[in-house]
Enzyme design. Structure first.
Site, PDB file in Angstrom:
ATOM      1  N   ARG A  26      52.713  50.703  32.068  1.00  0.00           N
ATOM      2  CA  ARG A  26      51.354  51.034  31.618  1.00  0.00           C
ATOM      3  C   ARG A  26      51.355  52.194  30.630  1.00  0.00           C
ATOM      4  NH1 ARG A  26      46.759  49.165  34.525  1.00  0.00           N
ATOM      5  NH2 ARG A  26      47.413  47.442  35.832  1.00  0.00           N
ATOM      6  N   ARG A  30      44.601  54.772  29.186  1.00  0.00           N
ATOM      7  CA  ARG A  30      43.561  55.802  29.146  1.00  0.00           C
ATOM      8  C   ARG A  30      44.040  57.236  29.220  1.00  0.00           C
ATOM      9  NH1 ARG A  30      38.222  54.678  29.710  1.00  0.00           N
ATOM     10  NH2 ARG A  30      37.726  52.488  29.856  1.00  0.00           N
ATOM     11  N   ARG A  39      39.350  52.603  22.376  1.00  0.00           N
ATOM     12  CA  ARG A  39      38.502  51.975  23.402  1.00  0.00           C
ATOM     13  C   ARG A  39      37.019  52.364  23.287  1.00  0.00           C
ATOM     14  NH1 ARG A  39      36.935  49.975  26.690  1.00  0.00           N
ATOM     15  NH2 ARG A  39      37.699  49.917  28.820  1.00  0.00           N
ATOM     16  N   ASP A  75      47.239  41.887  29.267  1.00  0.00           N
ATOM     17  CA  ASP A  75      47.061  41.991  30.712  1.00  0.00           C
ATOM     18  C   ASP A  75      47.684  40.760  31.368  1.00  0.00           C
ATOM     19  OD1 ASP A  75      45.592  43.720  32.813  1.00  0.00           O
ATOM     20  OD2 ASP A  75      45.153  41.671  33.384  1.00  0.00           O
ATOM     21  N   TYR A 150      44.717  37.340  42.553  1.00  0.00           N
ATOM     22  CA  TYR A 150      43.458  37.594  41.834  1.00  0.00           C
ATOM     23  C   TYR A 150      42.601  36.331  41.762  1.00  0.00           C
ATOM     24  CZ  TYR A 150      45.148  42.188  40.534  1.00  0.00           C
ATOM     25  OH  TYR A 150      45.591  43.477  40.588  1.00  0.00           O
TER      26      TYR A 150
HETATM   27  O1  1CP Z   1      51.226  49.651  28.404  1.00  0.00           O
HETATM   28  C1  1CP Z   1      51.367  48.689  29.170  1.00  0.00           C
HETATM   29  O2  1CP Z   1      52.038  48.753  30.226  1.00  0.00           O
HETATM   30  C2  1CP Z   1      50.798  47.325  28.751  1.00  0.00           C
HETATM   31  C3  1CP Z   1      49.534  47.000  29.252  1.00  0.00           C
HETATM   32  C4  1CP Z   1      49.231  46.402  30.606  1.00  0.00           C
HETATM   33  C5  1CP Z   1      50.033  45.759  31.569  1.00  0.00           C
HETATM   34  C6  1CP Z   1      51.539  45.575  31.553  1.00  0.00           C
HETATM   35  C7  1CP Z   1      47.916  46.358  31.088  1.00  0.00           C
HETATM   36  C8  1CP Z   1      46.748  46.921  30.379  1.00  0.00           C
HETATM   37  N1  1CP Z   1      47.890  45.650  32.251  1.00  0.00           N
HETATM   38  C9  1CP Z   1      49.183  45.290  32.583  1.00  0.00           C
HETATM   39  C10 1CP Z   1      49.613  44.505  33.731  1.00  0.00           C
HETATM   40  C11 1CP Z   1      48.737  44.401  34.920  1.00  0.00           C
HETATM   41  N2  1CP Z   1      47.380  44.200  34.976  1.00  0.00           N
HETATM   42  C12 1CP Z   1      49.210  44.413  36.250  1.00  0.00           C
HETATM   43  C13 1CP Z   1      50.676  44.494  36.605  1.00  0.00           C
HETATM   44  C14 1CP Z   1      51.210  45.865  36.540  1.00  0.00           C
HETATM   45  C15 1CP Z   1      50.851  46.759  37.701  1.00  0.00           C
HETATM   46  O3  1CP Z   1      51.121  46.385  38.865  1.00  0.00           O
HETATM   47  O4  1CP Z   1      50.331  47.858  37.428  1.00  0.00           O
HETATM   48  C16 1CP Z   1      48.122  44.250  37.094  1.00  0.00           C
HETATM   49  C17 1CP Z   1      48.128  44.219  38.618  1.00  0.00           C
HETATM   50  C18 1CP Z   1      46.956  44.107  36.296  1.00  0.00           C
HETATM   51  C19 1CP Z   1      45.575  43.856  36.755  1.00  0.00           C
HETATM   52  C20 1CP Z   1      44.659  44.884  36.229  1.00  0.00           C
HETATM   53  N3  1CP Z   1      44.201  44.885  34.933  1.00  0.00           N
HETATM   54  C21 1CP Z   1      44.159  46.033  36.849  1.00  0.00           C
HETATM   55  C22 1CP Z   1      44.388  46.423  38.331  1.00  0.00           C
HETATM   56  C23 1CP Z   1      43.265  45.868  39.111  1.00  0.00           C
HETATM   57  C24 1CP Z   1      43.380  46.044  40.618  1.00  0.00           C
HETATM   58  O5  1CP Z   1      42.679  46.916  41.145  1.00  0.00           O
HETATM   59  O6  1CP Z   1      44.116  45.275  41.270  1.00  0.00           O
HETATM   60  C25 1CP Z   1      43.375  46.727  35.911  1.00  0.00           C
HETATM   61  C26 1CP Z   1      42.616  48.009  36.109  1.00  0.00           C
HETATM   62  C27 1CP Z   1      43.419  45.977  34.698  1.00  0.00           C
HETATM   63  C28 1CP Z   1      42.782  46.308  33.393  1.00  0.00           C
HETATM   64  C29 1CP Z   1      43.735  46.946  32.477  1.00  0.00           C
HETATM   65  N4  1CP Z   1      44.904  46.348  32.033  1.00  0.00           N
HETATM   66  C30 1CP Z   1      45.522  47.182  31.137  1.00  0.00           C
HETATM   67  C31 1CP Z   1      44.712  48.367  31.018  1.00  0.00           C
HETATM   68  C32 1CP Z   1      45.014  49.533  30.118  1.00  0.00           C
HETATM   69  C33 1CP Z   1      43.596  48.194  31.862  1.00  0.00           C
HETATM   70  C34 1CP Z   1      42.438  49.157  32.035  1.00  0.00           C
HETATM   71  C35 1CP Z   1      41.387  48.772  31.039  1.00  0.00           C
HETATM   72  C36 1CP Z   1      40.728  49.903  30.376  1.00  0.00           C
HETATM   73  O7  1CP Z   1      39.700  50.330  30.946  1.00  0.00           O
HETATM   74  O8  1CP Z   1      41.137  50.360  29.282  1.00  0.00           O
END
Ligand code: 1CP
Length: 346
Positions: A26, A30, A39, A75, A150
């Site tokens: 990640r 943010r 964003r 994502d 999910y």
């Molecule tokens: O920089 C990086 O790593 C690339 C971006 C990336 C990746 C690899 C994002 C951006 N998401 C992911 C993968 C992802 N998404 C996973 C696997 C990795 C992990 O276990 O952390 C998972 C479980 C998600 C699902 C997801 N998407 C969540 C978690 C939800 C939960 O509570 O279970 C969230 C908050 C997101 C949205 C998201 N994806 C990425 C970002 C930066 C965000 C936040 C969005 C924002 O407000 O900017």
């Protein structure tokens, strides 16, 4: 003369490296002011679907910290929209039409990624032109089991009770769904490889919700199917079974070249279980980045010591970076890993 392999790719292949390569799960997000600035103008889904912007936020952390790999900004849920899933983000994924009955599984189609996610492939093409050679581009997908969580639950959860009970109540339908996701993700990852990514990672964020028995009978066959679908591609494959300390013997059978290890298990113990035929990636506790520099340094040294001198270690956090992390702590981390491992050769 052949150019030397970038350290990240060398470490994935367990070749000697001039220093331990480091990137951060990640790493775009943010906690970076430059990400927040982008964003302010677009929502998350639009960001992932606009190749120039997705490429820009992918490069941001590489530019700021000198990381040894870039990971495509997208994502794990991005490719499921084209399968027929109503998807929104708030801030995590929210599914408008969750899968609750065996009939719901039939709705999901395996789509051609070139038709459903052309913006991802275009972002990869831009990135390959713009990234330095020292930062290979990682493409990724969610593991079938984590996507299943999910899609069935309808969004994030601590326990994923609906998703887990679907496994017990409807094991045959669960396997159909897992297989369909496995095939879709193989096609999605292959398309990313063809567009130019240099390594592929599969995130199994919710692997740790399963007992070894359920992991072996549901999650593992599906993720193996995804990796088997990638045969013939000459690029490293990474599997991250989060909270998978009790699952590593099985996780090793997934077919990846590198296993991501979460922060709960010391790397020496992970290596003792998985052996020397796979590389390991990890596993600094993301909370260590909130400690004063000397305590953070102690934690970094501990991860390096646990990884040992053998080749095949990629430094990373043991899960995604927290959004209140100070970027200067990340800069300190990257610089110390490089400085303290320079010339180790392993
Ligand atoms: O920089 C990086 O790593 C690339 C971006 C990336 C990746 C690899 C994002 C951006 N998401 C992911 C993968 C992802 N998404 C996973 C696997 C990795 C992990 O276990 O952390 C998972 C479980 C998600 C699902 C997801 N998407 C969540 C978690 C939800 C939960 O509570 O279970 C969230 C908050 C997101 C949205 C998201 N994806 C990425 C970002 C930066 C965000 C936040 C969005 C924002 O407000 O900017």
């Amino acid at each position: 003369m052949r150019r030397p392999e970038p350290p990240f790719l060398a470490a994935c292949r367990r070749n000697p490296v001039p220093f331990t390569p480091v990137w951060i799960m990640r790493q775009a997000g943010r906690y970076l002011p430059e990400y927040r600035k982008v964003r302010e103008k677009v929502d998350f889904l639009t960001l992932t679907k606009t190749p120039e912007l997705a490429a820009e936020v992918t490069i941001q952390p590489v530019r700021r910290f000198g990381l040894d790999a870039a990971i495509l900004f997208s994502d794990i849920m991005t490719p499921v929209e084209g399968m027929g899933v109503d998807l929104e983000f708030d801030p995590g994924p929210v599914i408008g039409n969750p899968i609750r009955r065996p009939e719901d599984v039939d709705r999901l189609r395996v789509a051609d990624p070139r038709e459903t996610v052309p913006f991802v492939l275009e972002a990869i093409e831009i990135l390959r032109r713009e990234l330095p050679e020292s930062a290979p581009l990682i493409g990724f997908a969610g593991a079938p089991w984590t996507l299943f969580c999910y899609l069935v639950e309808g969004g994030g959860s601590k326990t994923f009770i609906k998703a887990k009970s679907f496994l017990f109540a409807e094991p045959d339908s669960a396997r159909v769904l897992l297989n369909r996701l496995a095939e879709m993700m193989a096609a999605y990852l292959r398309a990313q490889a063809e567009a130019g990514v240099q390594a592929l990672m599969v995130f199994d964020s919710w692997a740790g919700l399963l007992s070894p028995y359920e992991f072996r009978s549901f999650a593992l066959p599906a993720v193996r199917r995804t990796f088997e679908g990638l045969r013939g591609l000459d690029l490293p494959l990474i599997y991250f079974p989060n909270q998978g300390s009790t699952l590593l013997e099985d996780a090793k059978l997934a077919g990846a070249d590198v296993l991501g290890i979460d922060w709960r298990l010391p790397l020496s113990r992970a290596r003792a279980v998985v052996g020397s035929e796979v590389a390991v990636q990890g596993n600094l506790d993301p909370a260590a980045l909130f400690a004063p520099r000397d305590a953070l340094g102690t934690q970094i040294r501990s991860v390096l010591r646990e990884a040992g001198p053998e080749p095949g270690h990629i430094f990373n956090l043991g899960h995604g970076i927290e959004r209140t992390t100070d970027p200067d702590a990340v800069a300190f981390l990257v610089d110390r890993v490089h400085e303290w491992t320079e010339g180790n050769g392993g």
